[in-house]
Scaffold this active site. Structure first.
Site, PDB file in Angstrom:
ATOM      1  N   HIS A 204      -9.475   1.070   5.173  1.00 44.56           N
ATOM      2  CA  HIS A 204      -8.163   1.297   5.806  1.00 44.56           C
ATOM      3  C   HIS A 204      -8.346   2.263   6.976  1.00 44.56           C
ATOM      4  CE1 HIS A 204      -4.038   2.482   6.507  1.00 44.56           C
ATOM      5  NE2 HIS A 204      -3.693   1.375   5.898  1.00 44.56           N
TER       6      HIS A 204
ATOM      7  N   GLU B 289      -6.745   4.701   7.908  1.00 49.33           N
ATOM      8  CA  GLU B 289      -6.561   6.123   7.564  1.00 49.33           C
ATOM      9  C   GLU B 289      -7.799   6.683   6.870  1.00 49.33           C
ATOM     10  OE1 GLU B 289      -2.779   5.407   5.712  1.00 49.33           O
ATOM     11  OE2 GLU B 289      -1.968   4.930   7.684  1.00 49.33           O
TER      12      GLU B 289
ATOM     13  N   LYS C 299       0.106   4.252  -0.154  1.00 44.60           N
ATOM     14  CA  LYS C 299      -0.495   5.449   0.474  1.00 44.60           C
ATOM     15  C   LYS C 299      -0.250   6.654  -0.428  1.00 44.60           C
ATOM     16  CE  LYS C 299      -0.107   3.160   4.889  1.00 44.60           C
ATOM     17  NZ  LYS C 299      -0.021   3.243   6.333  1.00 44.60           N
TER      18      LYS C 299
ATOM     19  N   GLY D  58       2.755   2.208  10.936  1.00 48.55           N
ATOM     20  CA  GLY D  58       3.727   3.293  10.803  1.00 48.55           C
ATOM     21  C   GLY D  58       4.442   3.649  12.092  1.00 48.55           C
TER      22      GLY D  58
ATOM     23  N   SER E 196       3.714  -2.206  10.421  1.00 50.62           N
ATOM     24  CA  SER E 196       5.159  -2.282  10.648  1.00 50.62           C
ATOM     25  C   SER E 196       5.770  -3.625  10.228  1.00 50.62           C
ATOM     26  CB  SER E 196       5.504  -1.963  12.107  1.00 50.62           C
ATOM     27  OG  SER E 196       5.125  -0.629  12.405  1.00 50.62           O
TER      28      SER E 196
ATOM     29  N   GLU F 102      -5.087  -4.963  10.641  1.00 53.20           N
ATOM     30  CA  GLU F 102      -4.059  -3.938  10.848  1.00 53.20           C
ATOM     31  C   GLU F 102      -4.341  -3.213  12.166  1.00 53.20           C
ATOM     32  OE1 GLU F 102      -2.189  -2.705   6.822  1.00 53.20           O
ATOM     33  OE2 GLU F 102      -3.921  -1.420   7.152  1.00 53.20           O
TER      34      GLU F 102
ATOM     35  N   ASN G 276       0.865  -1.192   0.000  1.00 53.82           N
ATOM     36  CA  ASN G 276       0.000   0.000   0.000  1.00 53.82           C
ATOM     37  C   ASN G 276       0.898   1.236   0.000  1.00 53.82           C
ATOM     38  OD1 ASN G 276      -1.804   2.051   0.490  1.00 53.82           O
ATOM     39  ND2 ASN G 276      -2.395   1.354   2.538  1.00 53.82           N
TER      40      ASN G 276
HETATM   41  P1  13P Z   1       3.228   0.320   7.773  1.00 53.81           P
HETATM   42  O1  13P Z   1       3.714  -0.964   7.169  1.00 53.81           O
HETATM   43  O2  13P Z   1       3.978   1.523   7.320  1.00 53.81           O
HETATM   44  O3  13P Z   1       3.101   0.212   9.270  1.00 53.81           O
HETATM   45  O4  13P Z   1       1.716   0.543   7.216  1.00 53.81           O
HETATM   46  C1  13P Z   1       0.821  -0.500   7.280  1.00 53.81           C
HETATM   47  C2  13P Z   1      -0.386  -0.141   6.508  1.00 53.81           C
HETATM   48  O5  13P Z   1      -1.127   0.758   6.869  1.00 53.81           O
HETATM   49  C3  13P Z   1      -0.652  -0.872   5.252  1.00 53.81           C
HETATM   50  O6  13P Z   1      -1.933  -0.623   4.776  1.00 53.81           O
END
Ligand code: 13P
Length: 254
Positions: free
Chosen positions: A95, A97, A11, A172, A212, A166, A9
Protein backbone atom coordinates in the site's frame (compact mmCIF):
# COMPACT_ATOMS: atom_id res chain seq x y z
CA UNK A 1 -14.93 -14.71 -15.97
CA UNK A 2 -13.62 -12.58 -13.14
CA UNK A 3 -15.83 -12.20 -10.06
CA UNK A 4 -15.68 -8.60 -8.83
CA UNK A 5 -14.39 -7.66 -5.39
CA UNK A 6 -15.19 -4.85 -2.99
CA UNK A 7 -12.45 -4.66 -0.37
CA UNK A 8 -12.61 -2.19 2.50
CA UNK A 9 -9.27 -1.03 3.88
CA UNK A 10 -10.02 0.40 7.31
CA UNK A 11 -6.47 1.72 7.72
CA UNK A 12 -5.95 2.89 11.36
CA UNK A 13 -9.61 3.54 12.17
CA UNK A 14 -12.38 2.40 14.55
CA UNK A 15 -12.38 1.21 18.15
CA UNK A 16 -12.92 -2.49 18.91
CA UNK A 17 -16.57 -2.02 19.88
CA UNK A 18 -17.26 -0.13 16.64
CA UNK A 19 -15.50 -2.81 14.63
CA UNK A 20 -17.66 -5.56 16.14
CA UNK A 21 -20.88 -3.64 15.65
CA UNK A 22 -19.94 -2.93 12.04
CA UNK A 23 -19.28 -6.62 11.29
CA UNK A 24 -22.44 -7.81 13.05
CA UNK A 25 -24.55 -5.25 11.19
CA UNK A 26 -22.91 -5.97 7.82
CA UNK A 27 -23.77 -9.69 7.68
CA UNK A 28 -27.57 -9.46 7.29
CA UNK A 29 -27.24 -6.56 4.83
CA UNK A 30 -25.16 -8.55 2.34
CA UNK A 31 -26.45 -12.10 2.83
CA UNK A 32 -28.10 -12.16 -0.60
CA UNK A 33 -24.94 -11.03 -2.40
CA UNK A 34 -23.48 -13.86 -4.47
CA UNK A 35 -21.74 -12.20 -7.37
CA UNK A 36 -19.25 -10.00 -5.56
CA UNK A 37 -16.48 -11.05 -3.15
CA UNK A 38 -16.54 -8.94 0.01
CA UNK A 39 -13.35 -8.36 1.96
CA UNK A 40 -12.63 -6.19 4.99
CA UNK A 41 -9.14 -5.29 6.18
CA UNK A 42 -9.29 -4.05 9.78
CA UNK A 43 -6.28 -3.31 12.00
CA UNK A 44 -4.40 -6.41 13.26
CA UNK A 45 -5.76 -6.13 16.79
CA UNK A 46 -9.37 -6.65 15.65
CA UNK A 47 -8.81 -9.63 13.33
CA UNK A 48 -9.48 -12.37 15.85
CA UNK A 49 -12.66 -10.81 17.24
CA UNK A 50 -13.98 -10.15 13.73
CA UNK A 51 -13.12 -13.68 12.63
CA UNK A 52 -15.40 -15.00 15.38
CA UNK A 53 -18.23 -12.83 14.04
CA UNK A 54 -17.64 -13.35 10.29
CA UNK A 55 -16.59 -16.99 10.12
CA UNK A 56 -20.07 -18.27 9.26
CA UNK A 57 -20.60 -15.52 6.64
CA UNK A 58 -19.20 -15.07 3.13
CA UNK A 59 -17.29 -11.93 4.16
CA UNK A 60 -13.52 -12.51 4.15
CA UNK A 61 -10.82 -10.95 6.27
CA UNK A 62 -7.59 -9.36 5.08
CA UNK A 63 -4.62 -7.98 6.98
CA UNK A 64 -3.26 -4.57 5.97
CA UNK A 65 0.39 -5.70 5.79
CA UNK A 66 2.70 -8.40 7.17
CA UNK A 67 6.37 -9.22 7.68
CA UNK A 68 8.30 -11.32 5.18
CA UNK A 69 9.86 -13.13 8.16
CA UNK A 70 8.12 -16.15 9.63
CA UNK A 71 9.20 -15.81 13.28
CA UNK A 72 11.99 -14.44 15.45
CA UNK A 73 13.40 -11.21 16.87
CA UNK A 74 11.37 -8.70 14.87
CA UNK A 75 9.77 -6.46 17.48
CA UNK A 76 6.45 -5.04 16.39
CA UNK A 77 6.10 -7.21 13.29
CA UNK A 78 3.35 -9.73 12.48
CA UNK A 79 3.91 -12.87 10.40
CA UNK A 80 1.86 -14.62 7.72
CA UNK A 81 0.99 -17.54 10.01
CA UNK A 82 -0.18 -15.16 12.73
CA UNK A 83 -2.68 -13.53 10.40
CA UNK A 84 -3.88 -16.86 8.99
CA UNK A 85 -4.38 -18.01 12.58
CA UNK A 86 -6.68 -14.99 12.96
CA UNK A 87 -8.80 -16.04 9.98
CA UNK A 88 -7.27 -13.96 7.17
CA UNK A 89 -7.45 -15.20 3.61
CA UNK A 90 -5.92 -12.06 2.13
CA UNK A 91 -3.18 -9.57 2.91
CA UNK A 92 -2.61 -6.11 1.44
CA UNK A 93 1.00 -5.68 0.31
CA UNK A 94 2.69 -2.51 -0.94
CA UNK A 95 0.00 0.00 0.00
CA UNK A 96 1.32 3.49 -0.79
CA UNK A 97 1.10 4.39 2.91
CA UNK A 98 3.39 1.44 3.75
CA UNK A 99 5.70 2.44 0.89
CA UNK A 100 5.76 6.03 2.21
CA UNK A 101 5.86 5.60 6.01
CA UNK A 102 7.65 2.22 6.23
CA UNK A 103 9.91 2.45 3.18
CA UNK A 104 8.41 -0.67 1.62
CA UNK A 105 10.19 -1.34 -1.71
CA UNK A 106 9.08 -3.41 -4.72
CA UNK A 107 11.69 -5.98 -3.66
CA UNK A 108 10.26 -6.19 -0.13
CA UNK A 109 6.77 -6.53 -1.65
CA UNK A 110 7.95 -9.43 -3.78
CA UNK A 111 9.36 -11.19 -0.69
CA UNK A 112 6.13 -10.59 1.24
CA UNK A 113 3.91 -11.82 -1.61
CA UNK A 114 6.02 -14.97 -1.89
CA UNK A 115 5.76 -15.71 1.84
CA UNK A 116 2.05 -14.86 1.82
CA UNK A 117 1.42 -17.37 -0.97
CA UNK A 118 3.50 -20.05 0.75
CA UNK A 119 1.12 -19.62 3.67
CA UNK A 120 -2.07 -19.81 1.58
CA UNK A 121 -2.79 -16.09 1.70
CA UNK A 122 -3.84 -14.20 -1.41
CA UNK A 123 -1.89 -10.94 -1.71
CA UNK A 124 -3.68 -7.75 -2.70
CA UNK A 125 -0.67 -6.03 -4.23
CA UNK A 126 -0.95 -2.23 -4.54
CA UNK A 127 0.70 -0.15 -7.23
CA UNK A 128 0.27 3.48 -8.24
CA UNK A 129 2.05 6.60 -9.36
CA UNK A 130 2.51 9.86 -7.46
CA UNK A 131 1.19 13.18 -8.79
CA UNK A 132 4.73 14.16 -9.79
CA UNK A 133 5.19 10.93 -11.72
CA UNK A 134 1.87 11.44 -13.54
CA UNK A 135 2.75 15.06 -14.35
CA UNK A 136 6.12 13.90 -15.68
CA UNK A 137 4.38 11.35 -17.92
CA UNK A 138 6.11 8.36 -16.37
CA UNK A 139 3.00 6.67 -14.94
CA UNK A 140 3.28 3.54 -17.08
CA UNK A 141 7.03 3.18 -16.49
CA UNK A 142 6.48 3.34 -12.73
CA UNK A 143 3.59 0.87 -12.83
CA UNK A 144 5.47 -1.56 -15.07
CA UNK A 145 8.43 -1.59 -12.66
CA UNK A 146 6.17 -2.08 -9.63
CA UNK A 147 4.39 -4.99 -11.31
CA UNK A 148 7.40 -6.77 -12.82
CA UNK A 149 9.67 -6.43 -9.77
CA UNK A 150 6.97 -8.08 -7.70
CA UNK A 151 5.34 -10.76 -9.82
CA UNK A 152 8.12 -12.16 -11.99
CA UNK A 153 9.13 -14.95 -9.60
CA UNK A 154 5.71 -15.61 -8.09
CA UNK A 155 3.95 -18.94 -8.81
CA UNK A 156 0.88 -17.41 -10.46
CA UNK A 157 0.12 -20.59 -12.38
CA UNK A 158 -0.98 -22.19 -9.10
CA UNK A 159 -1.91 -19.23 -6.89
CA UNK A 160 -3.85 -16.03 -7.23
CA UNK A 161 -2.63 -12.48 -6.77
CA UNK A 162 -5.02 -9.50 -6.78
CA UNK A 163 -3.64 -6.21 -8.06
CA UNK A 164 -4.93 -2.87 -6.75
CA UNK A 165 -4.16 0.19 -8.87
CA UNK A 166 -4.24 3.12 -6.47
CA UNK A 167 -2.91 6.38 -7.93
CA UNK A 168 -1.31 8.06 -4.91
CA UNK A 169 -2.81 11.45 -5.86
CA UNK A 170 -6.31 9.97 -5.68
CA UNK A 171 -6.02 8.41 -2.21
CA UNK A 172 -8.03 10.28 0.40
CA UNK A 173 -8.08 13.42 -1.73
CA UNK A 174 -11.54 13.21 -3.31
CA UNK A 175 -9.78 13.36 -6.71
CA UNK A 176 -10.81 10.13 -8.41
CA UNK A 177 -9.16 9.09 -11.68
CA UNK A 178 -11.64 9.30 -14.54
CA UNK A 179 -12.96 5.88 -15.61
CA UNK A 180 -10.98 6.25 -18.86
CA UNK A 181 -7.73 7.16 -17.05
CA UNK A 182 -8.15 4.22 -14.68
CA UNK A 183 -9.09 1.81 -17.51
CA UNK A 184 -5.98 2.79 -19.51
CA UNK A 185 -3.72 1.86 -16.59
CA UNK A 186 -5.67 -1.32 -15.78
CA UNK A 187 -5.38 -2.45 -19.40
CA UNK A 188 -1.65 -1.73 -19.30
CA UNK A 189 -1.31 -3.75 -16.07
CA UNK A 190 -3.08 -6.71 -17.69
CA UNK A 191 -0.82 -6.46 -20.75
CA UNK A 192 2.24 -6.35 -18.47
CA UNK A 193 1.07 -9.47 -16.64
CA UNK A 194 0.40 -11.13 -20.00
CA UNK A 195 3.95 -10.47 -21.23
CA UNK A 196 5.43 -11.82 -18.00
CA UNK A 197 3.09 -14.70 -17.24
CA UNK A 198 0.96 -15.46 -20.31
CA UNK A 199 -2.58 -14.81 -21.46
CA UNK A 200 -4.41 -17.23 -19.18
CA UNK A 201 -2.96 -15.76 -15.98
CA UNK A 202 -3.47 -12.19 -17.24
CA UNK A 203 -7.12 -12.88 -18.08
CA UNK A 204 -7.94 -14.36 -14.72
CA UNK A 205 -6.11 -11.79 -12.55
CA UNK A 206 -8.48 -9.41 -10.82
CA UNK A 207 -7.36 -5.78 -10.91
CA UNK A 208 -9.06 -3.40 -8.46
CA UNK A 209 -9.13 0.39 -8.58
CA UNK A 210 -8.54 2.41 -5.41
CA UNK A 211 -8.54 6.14 -4.65
CA UNK A 212 -11.60 8.15 -3.58
CA UNK A 213 -14.07 5.44 -4.63
CA UNK A 214 -17.61 6.37 -3.54
CA UNK A 215 -21.13 5.08 -4.25
CA UNK A 216 -21.49 7.99 -6.72
CA UNK A 217 -18.54 6.93 -8.91
CA UNK A 218 -18.31 3.13 -8.54
CA UNK A 219 -20.62 2.24 -11.44
CA UNK A 220 -18.66 4.18 -14.06
CA UNK A 221 -15.43 2.62 -12.82
CA UNK A 222 -16.64 -0.97 -12.56
CA UNK A 223 -18.19 -0.84 -16.03
CA UNK A 224 -14.72 -0.49 -17.55
CA UNK A 225 -13.50 -3.72 -19.14
CA UNK A 226 -10.41 -4.20 -16.98
CA UNK A 227 -11.69 -2.88 -13.64
CA UNK A 228 -12.72 -5.82 -11.47
CA UNK A 229 -13.78 -4.02 -8.31
CA UNK A 230 -12.39 -1.57 -5.79
CA UNK A 231 -10.11 -1.23 -2.79
CA UNK A 232 -11.92 1.40 -0.75
CA UNK A 233 -10.68 3.59 2.11
CA UNK A 234 -12.91 6.38 3.43
CA UNK A 235 -16.21 5.11 1.97
CA UNK A 236 -15.79 1.65 3.55
CA UNK A 237 -15.92 3.01 7.09
CA UNK A 238 -19.63 3.83 6.99
CA UNK A 239 -21.90 0.82 6.77
CA UNK A 240 -24.36 2.46 4.36
CA UNK A 241 -21.81 3.50 1.78
CA UNK A 242 -19.89 0.20 2.00
CA UNK A 243 -23.10 -1.79 1.41
CA UNK A 244 -24.09 0.51 -1.47
CA UNK A 245 -20.71 -0.08 -3.12
CA UNK A 246 -21.18 -3.85 -2.78
CA UNK A 247 -24.73 -3.77 -4.18
CA UNK A 248 -23.70 -1.65 -7.16
CA UNK A 249 -20.85 -4.06 -7.95
CA UNK A 250 -22.81 -7.30 -7.49
CA UNK A 251 -23.97 -7.48 -11.12
CA UNK A 252 -20.79 -6.74 -13.05
CA UNK A 253 -18.57 -9.59 -14.21
CA UNK A 254 -15.89 -9.17 -16.88
P1 13P B 1 -9.69 6.38 -0.12
O1 13P B 1 -10.81 5.54 -0.66
O2 13P B 1 -9.98 6.98 1.21
O3 13P B 1 -9.19 7.36 -1.14
O4 13P B 1 -8.45 5.36 0.15
C1 13P B 1 -8.09 4.47 -0.84
C2 13P B 1 -7.12 3.51 -0.28
O5 13P B 1 -6.00 3.86 0.07
C3 13P B 1 -7.55 2.10 -0.12
O6 13P B 1 -6.47 1.27 0.16
Amino acid sequence: MRKPIIAGNWKMNKRLSEAKTFAESLIPLVNTINDCDIIIAPPFTYLSALDDILKSSSISLSAQTMSHELAGAFTGDISAVMITDCGCKYVIIGHSEQRLYHQETNQACQEKCKVAMQNKLTPIYCVGESLKERTNNITLTVIQKQILECITDLPLDSQEIIIAYEPVWAIGTGKVATPEEAQAVHQFIRQTIEKAKGTEIANKTRILYGGSVKPANIEDLINQADIDGALVGGACLELDSFVELIKKTNYVTH
